[in-house]
Design a protein around this motif. Structure first.
Motif, PDB file in Angstrom:
ATOM      1  N   ALA A  48       7.606  -4.716   2.177  1.00  0.00           N
ATOM      2  CA  ALA A  48       8.342  -3.486   2.491  1.00  0.00           C
ATOM      3  C   ALA A  48       7.686  -2.249   1.891  1.00  0.00           C
ATOM      4  O   ALA A  48       7.694  -1.171   2.483  1.00  0.00           O
ATOM      5  CB  ALA A  48       9.784  -3.603   2.009  1.00  0.00           C
ATOM      6  N   GLU A  49       7.113  -2.393   0.695  1.00  0.00           N
ATOM      7  CA  GLU A  49       6.518  -1.232   0.018  1.00  0.00           C
ATOM      8  C   GLU A  49       5.190  -0.806   0.651  1.00  0.00           C
ATOM      9  O   GLU A  49       4.621   0.228   0.263  1.00  0.00           O
ATOM     10  CB  GLU A  49       6.299  -1.533  -1.459  1.00  0.00           C
ATOM     11  CG  GLU A  49       5.264  -2.602  -1.773  1.00  0.00           C
ATOM     12  CD  GLU A  49       5.836  -4.016  -1.800  1.00  0.00           C
ATOM     13  OE1 GLU A  49       5.286  -4.868  -2.519  1.00  0.00           O
ATOM     14  OE2 GLU A  49       6.840  -4.257  -1.099  1.00  0.00           O
ATOM     15  N   TYR A  50       4.692  -1.574   1.624  1.00  0.00           N
ATOM     16  CA  TYR A  50       3.413  -1.244   2.260  1.00  0.00           C
ATOM     17  C   TYR A  50       3.575  -0.654   3.664  1.00  0.00           C
ATOM     18  O   TYR A  50       2.617  -0.618   4.437  1.00  0.00           O
ATOM     19  CB  TYR A  50       2.535  -2.490   2.344  1.00  0.00           C
ATOM     20  CG  TYR A  50       2.183  -3.081   1.011  1.00  0.00           C
ATOM     21  CD1 TYR A  50       1.304  -2.434   0.151  1.00  0.00           C
ATOM     22  CD2 TYR A  50       2.736  -4.292   0.598  1.00  0.00           C
ATOM     23  CE1 TYR A  50       0.978  -2.971  -1.081  1.00  0.00           C
ATOM     24  CE2 TYR A  50       2.419  -4.841  -0.634  1.00  0.00           C
ATOM     25  CZ  TYR A  50       1.541  -4.179  -1.469  1.00  0.00           C
ATOM     26  OH  TYR A  50       1.237  -4.720  -2.689  1.00  0.00           O
ATOM     27  N   LYS A  51       4.765  -0.162   3.988  1.00  0.00           N
ATOM     28  CA  LYS A  51       5.007   0.351   5.340  1.00  0.00           C
ATOM     29  C   LYS A  51       4.025   1.462   5.720  1.00  0.00           C
ATOM     30  O   LYS A  51       3.615   1.576   6.877  1.00  0.00           O
ATOM     31  CB  LYS A  51       6.442   0.864   5.462  1.00  0.00           C
ATOM     32  CG  LYS A  51       7.480  -0.238   5.525  1.00  0.00           C
ATOM     33  CD  LYS A  51       8.879   0.343   5.603  1.00  0.00           C
ATOM     34  CE  LYS A  51       9.925  -0.769   5.594  1.00  0.00           C
ATOM     35  NZ  LYS A  51      11.304  -0.216   5.578  1.00  0.00           N
ATOM     36  N   GLY A  52       3.669   2.304   4.747  1.00  0.00           N
ATOM     37  CA  GLY A  52       2.742   3.390   5.033  1.00  0.00           C
ATOM     38  C   GLY A  52       1.380   2.901   5.470  1.00  0.00           C
ATOM     39  O   GLY A  52       0.632   3.624   6.140  1.00  0.00           O
ATOM     40  N   PHE A  53       1.036   1.642   5.119  1.00  0.00           N
ATOM     41  CA  PHE A  53      -0.269   1.090   5.472  1.00  0.00           C
ATOM     42  C   PHE A  53      -0.335   0.613   6.918  1.00  0.00           C
ATOM     43  O   PHE A  53      -1.424   0.381   7.433  1.00  0.00           O
ATOM     44  CB  PHE A  53      -0.618  -0.064   4.536  1.00  0.00           C
ATOM     45  CG  PHE A  53      -0.998   0.363   3.147  1.00  0.00           C
ATOM     46  CD1 PHE A  53      -2.324   0.617   2.837  1.00  0.00           C
ATOM     47  CD2 PHE A  53      -0.042   0.543   2.168  1.00  0.00           C
ATOM     48  CE1 PHE A  53      -2.692   1.022   1.566  1.00  0.00           C
ATOM     49  CE2 PHE A  53      -0.383   0.954   0.888  1.00  0.00           C
ATOM     50  CZ  PHE A  53      -1.715   1.198   0.582  1.00  0.00           C
ATOM     51  N   ILE A  54       0.824   0.456   7.574  1.00  0.00           N
ATOM     52  CA  ILE A  54       0.835   0.011   8.973  1.00  0.00           C
ATOM     53  C   ILE A  54       0.033   0.978   9.839  1.00  0.00           C
ATOM     54  O   ILE A  54      -0.789   0.572  10.664  1.00  0.00           O
ATOM     55  CB  ILE A  54       2.285  -0.108   9.495  1.00  0.00           C
ATOM     56  CG1 ILE A  54       3.005  -1.263   8.793  1.00  0.00           C
ATOM     57  CG2 ILE A  54       2.299  -0.306  11.012  1.00  0.00           C
ATOM     58  CD1 ILE A  54       4.471  -1.362   9.143  1.00  0.00           C
ATOM     59  N   ILE A  55       0.269   2.258   9.645  1.00  0.00           N
ATOM     60  CA  ILE A  55      -0.448   3.281  10.393  1.00  0.00           C
ATOM     61  C   ILE A  55      -1.749   3.654   9.687  1.00  0.00           C
ATOM     62  O   ILE A  55      -2.799   3.839  10.321  1.00  0.00           O
ATOM     63  CB  ILE A  55       0.428   4.533  10.585  1.00  0.00           C
ATOM     64  CG1 ILE A  55       1.748   4.170  11.290  1.00  0.00           C
ATOM     65  CG2 ILE A  55      -0.327   5.599  11.371  1.00  0.00           C
ATOM     66  CD1 ILE A  55       1.566   3.551  12.650  1.00  0.00           C
ATOM     67  N   ALA A  56      -1.699   3.765   8.355  1.00  0.00           N
ATOM     68  CA  ALA A  56      -2.857   4.261   7.607  1.00  0.00           C
ATOM     69  C   ALA A  56      -4.087   3.367   7.767  1.00  0.00           C
ATOM     70  O   ALA A  56      -5.200   3.865   7.972  1.00  0.00           O
ATOM     71  CB  ALA A  56      -2.502   4.407   6.128  1.00  0.00           C
ATOM     72  N   LEU A  57      -3.907   2.037   7.676  1.00  0.00           N
ATOM     73  CA  LEU A  57      -5.058   1.137   7.817  1.00  0.00           C
ATOM     74  C   LEU A  57      -5.620   1.163   9.235  1.00  0.00           C
ATOM     75  O   LEU A  57      -6.837   1.134   9.442  1.00  0.00           O
ATOM     76  CB  LEU A  57      -4.655  -0.290   7.436  1.00  0.00           C
ATOM     77  CG  LEU A  57      -4.392  -0.534   5.950  1.00  0.00           C
ATOM     78  CD1 LEU A  57      -3.893  -1.959   5.729  1.00  0.00           C
ATOM     79  CD2 LEU A  57      -5.631  -0.273   5.116  1.00  0.00           C
ATOM     80  N   PHE A  58      -4.724   1.234  10.201  1.00  0.00           N
ATOM     81  CA  PHE A  58      -5.118   1.312  11.600  1.00  0.00           C
ATOM     82  C   PHE A  58      -5.990   2.545  11.837  1.00  0.00           C
ATOM     83  O   PHE A  58      -7.056   2.480  12.459  1.00  0.00           O
ATOM     84  CB  PHE A  58      -3.843   1.366  12.454  1.00  0.00           C
ATOM     85  CG  PHE A  58      -4.060   1.286  13.939  1.00  0.00           C
ATOM     86  CD1 PHE A  58      -4.061   0.068  14.593  1.00  0.00           C
ATOM     87  CD2 PHE A  58      -4.229   2.442  14.700  1.00  0.00           C
ATOM     88  CE1 PHE A  58      -4.233  -0.011  15.967  1.00  0.00           C
ATOM     89  CE2 PHE A  58      -4.403   2.383  16.066  1.00  0.00           C
ATOM     90  CZ  PHE A  58      -4.400   1.153  16.705  1.00  0.00           C
ATOM     91  N   THR A  59      -5.526   3.694  11.323  1.00  0.00           N
ATOM     92  CA  THR A  59      -6.260   4.936  11.535  1.00  0.00           C
ATOM     93  C   THR A  59      -7.516   5.017  10.668  1.00  0.00           C
ATOM     94  O   THR A  59      -8.481   5.691  11.044  1.00  0.00           O
ATOM     95  CB  THR A  59      -5.367   6.154  11.272  1.00  0.00           C
ATOM     96  OG1 THR A  59      -4.824   6.068   9.949  1.00  0.00           O
ATOM     97  CG2 THR A  59      -4.217   6.210  12.256  1.00  0.00           C
ATOM     98  N   LEU A  60      -7.524   4.339   9.521  1.00  0.00           N
ATOM     99  CA  LEU A  60      -8.718   4.334   8.670  1.00  0.00           C
ATOM    100  C   LEU A  60      -9.902   3.733   9.417  1.00  0.00           C
ATOM    101  O   LEU A  60     -10.991   4.326   9.482  1.00  0.00           O
ATOM    102  CB  LEU A  60      -8.442   3.540   7.390  1.00  0.00           C
ATOM    103  CG  LEU A  60      -9.660   3.307   6.479  1.00  0.00           C
ATOM    104  CD1 LEU A  60     -10.188   4.638   5.942  1.00  0.00           C
ATOM    105  CD2 LEU A  60      -9.302   2.359   5.343  1.00  0.00           C
ATOM    106  N   THR A  61      -9.708   2.552   9.990  1.00  0.00           N
ATOM    107  CA  THR A  61     -10.792   1.905  10.720  1.00  0.00           C
ATOM    108  C   THR A  61     -11.169   2.705  11.966  1.00  0.00           C
ATOM    109  O   THR A  61     -12.356   2.827  12.297  1.00  0.00           O
ATOM    110  CB  THR A  61     -10.396   0.484  11.148  1.00  0.00           C
ATOM    111  OG1 THR A  61      -9.765  -0.170  10.056  1.00  0.00           O
ATOM    112  CG2 THR A  61     -11.594  -0.316  11.577  1.00  0.00           C
ATOM    113  N   ALA A  62     -10.157   3.244  12.633  1.00  0.00           N
ATOM    114  CA  ALA A  62     -10.443   4.058  13.814  1.00  0.00           C
ATOM    115  C   ALA A  62     -11.306   5.249  13.447  1.00  0.00           C
ATOM    116  O   ALA A  62     -12.292   5.560  14.123  1.00  0.00           O
ATOM    117  CB  ALA A  62      -9.133   4.520  14.455  1.00  0.00           C
TER     118      ALA A  62
END
Length: 400
Positions: A48-62
């Protein structure tokens, strides 16, 4: 002020253009249908504490992959770059059901980001190749309509499939839509001039610094970064804010539907606005409207106000997005068009990623912190607005 050409080709929109719109619709539907369900899915995995990474990791690689996709689009071709992006989306959608740990889930989100690092870069360069200067804003608006339809239908379809069938069904359908997008691309003709094309070789993945960012398009890139910051924040916190306001189950994706529906309408009705009145004036108006929508989002204590803010946010984005694309292409050199588009997308991913990370950190699963998230987003857009006001008298690019 930008002034359209006195004459334009009679047949602006070729079959290749409409096929590209269809491919984009399927592609955007594929990964957007996951968004409403991923926060709860990650919570059930214990993250639950990693919700911000759902979008952030996706956009990091992009974002990291953009310089490579831009260079390859200008050397190997537009279509191979798009095919690779859609193929990644297909594979990742298929493997989500096998992510049994938080680490595996976050790793797959990181890989999934390659899809948007490649497919939209090739798409924008392809469209810029086949659409004349005088209709560029309109064309980008129509392409955006296809993307908006995918973004509108995706969350609704994803939530329906998850509720009526299972999460695994949703993931496999996401993979299937990416495969359909890939099939459509196989029917299109390459637009990169033959004298620029090279066979792929690994040495093409070595980049000089001059191949990472295109200096000609730094102005629209800066505005893109600031105006896309709120999008990353919204994607991170809106599922929780929706639930807090009583939007659950089938209505969980209603914010996204209102947002993308409004964006779709304005792209249809105002697609040529920046062709007629200029890129910067339209961006000034859209940025001001976006700031108002974020203020409403911060103050929303009822469903009508919340959904009203979604509509205003969609209207602002519908004006903002195609204008930024067109401004970027206006300023780019034809032989470096892929890299110019990639530069804009690097800024886009940086804005979304920063927005998602800071929103997740500031929100910290505390509902009382939601207004602060939207206030920070409004501050970023206000900075873009002030910059644009300083650019409103700059000269237009030379028409091609």
């Amino acid at each position: 002020m930008l002034v359209p050409s006195a004459t334009a080709p009679a047949r602006v929109y070729t079959p290749g253009f409409w096929l590209m719109c269809l491919s984009s619709l399927l592609f955007f539907m594929s990964f957007n249908m996951l968004l409403p369900e991923l926060p709860d899915y990650l919570t059930r995995l214990g993250g639950a504490e990693y919700k911000g990474f759902i979008i952030a990791l996706f956009t990091l690689t992009a974002g990291l992959s953009r310089p490579f996709s831009g260079k390859l689009a200008d050397t190997v071709g537009r279509i191979p770059v798009m095919v690779f992006g859609s193929l990644v989306c297909f594979v990742c959608g298929f493997f989500y059901p096998f992510t049994a740990t938080v680490a595996a889930f976050l790793g797959l989100r990181l890989l999934h980001g390659f899809s948007t690092g490649f497919k939209p870069t090739g798409t924008a360069a392809f469209i810029a190749d086949i659409i004349p200067y005088a209709r560029r804003g309109e064309a980008m608006g129509l392409l955006g309509v296809a993307g908006s339809l995918g973004m509108a239908a995706g969350p609704m379809l994803g939530s329906f499939l998850a509720e009526q069938f299972s999460l695994n069904t949703m993931f496999y359908c996401s993979s299937g839509l990416a495969l359909l997008s890939l099939v459509v691309q196989g029917t299109m003709t390459e637009t990169l001039p033959p004298d620029q094309r090279q066979p792929f070789r690994w040495s093409l993945l070595r980049l000089d610094w001059s191949e990472v960012l295109e200096p000609r398009v730094l102005k629209p890139a800066l505005v893109t970064l600031l105006c896309l910051f709120p999008f990353g924040a919204v994607l991170t916190v809106i599922p929780d804010q929706s639930r807090l306001l009583g939007l659950t189950h089938g209505s969980k994706g209603l914010f996204y539907t209102c947002y993308t529906g409004a964006s779709l309408v304005v792209r249809l009705l105002a697609g040529r606005a920046s062709d007629r009145y200029g890129r910067v004036p339209v961006l000034i108006g859209s940025s001001a409207l976006m700031a108002v929508s974020l203020a409403l989002m911060a103050l929303a204590t009822s469903t009508p106000v919340f959904l009203g803010s979604a509509i205003l946010f969609g209207l602002a984005t519908g004006l903002n997005s195609p204008t930024l694309y067109a401004w970027t292409v206006d300023l780019s050199h034809p032989e470096r068009r892929g890299r110019a588009v990639a530069t804009m997308y690097i800024a886009l991913e940086a804005g979304i990623g920063l927005g998602a990370l800071l929103a997740g950190w500031l929100y910290a699963n505390e509902p009382a912190h939601l207004p602060f998230v939207h206030a920070l987003s409004a501050l970023a857009v206000t900075a873009a607005l002030l910059y644009l006001l300083g650019q409103r008298h700059t000269a237009a690019p030379v028409e091609e």
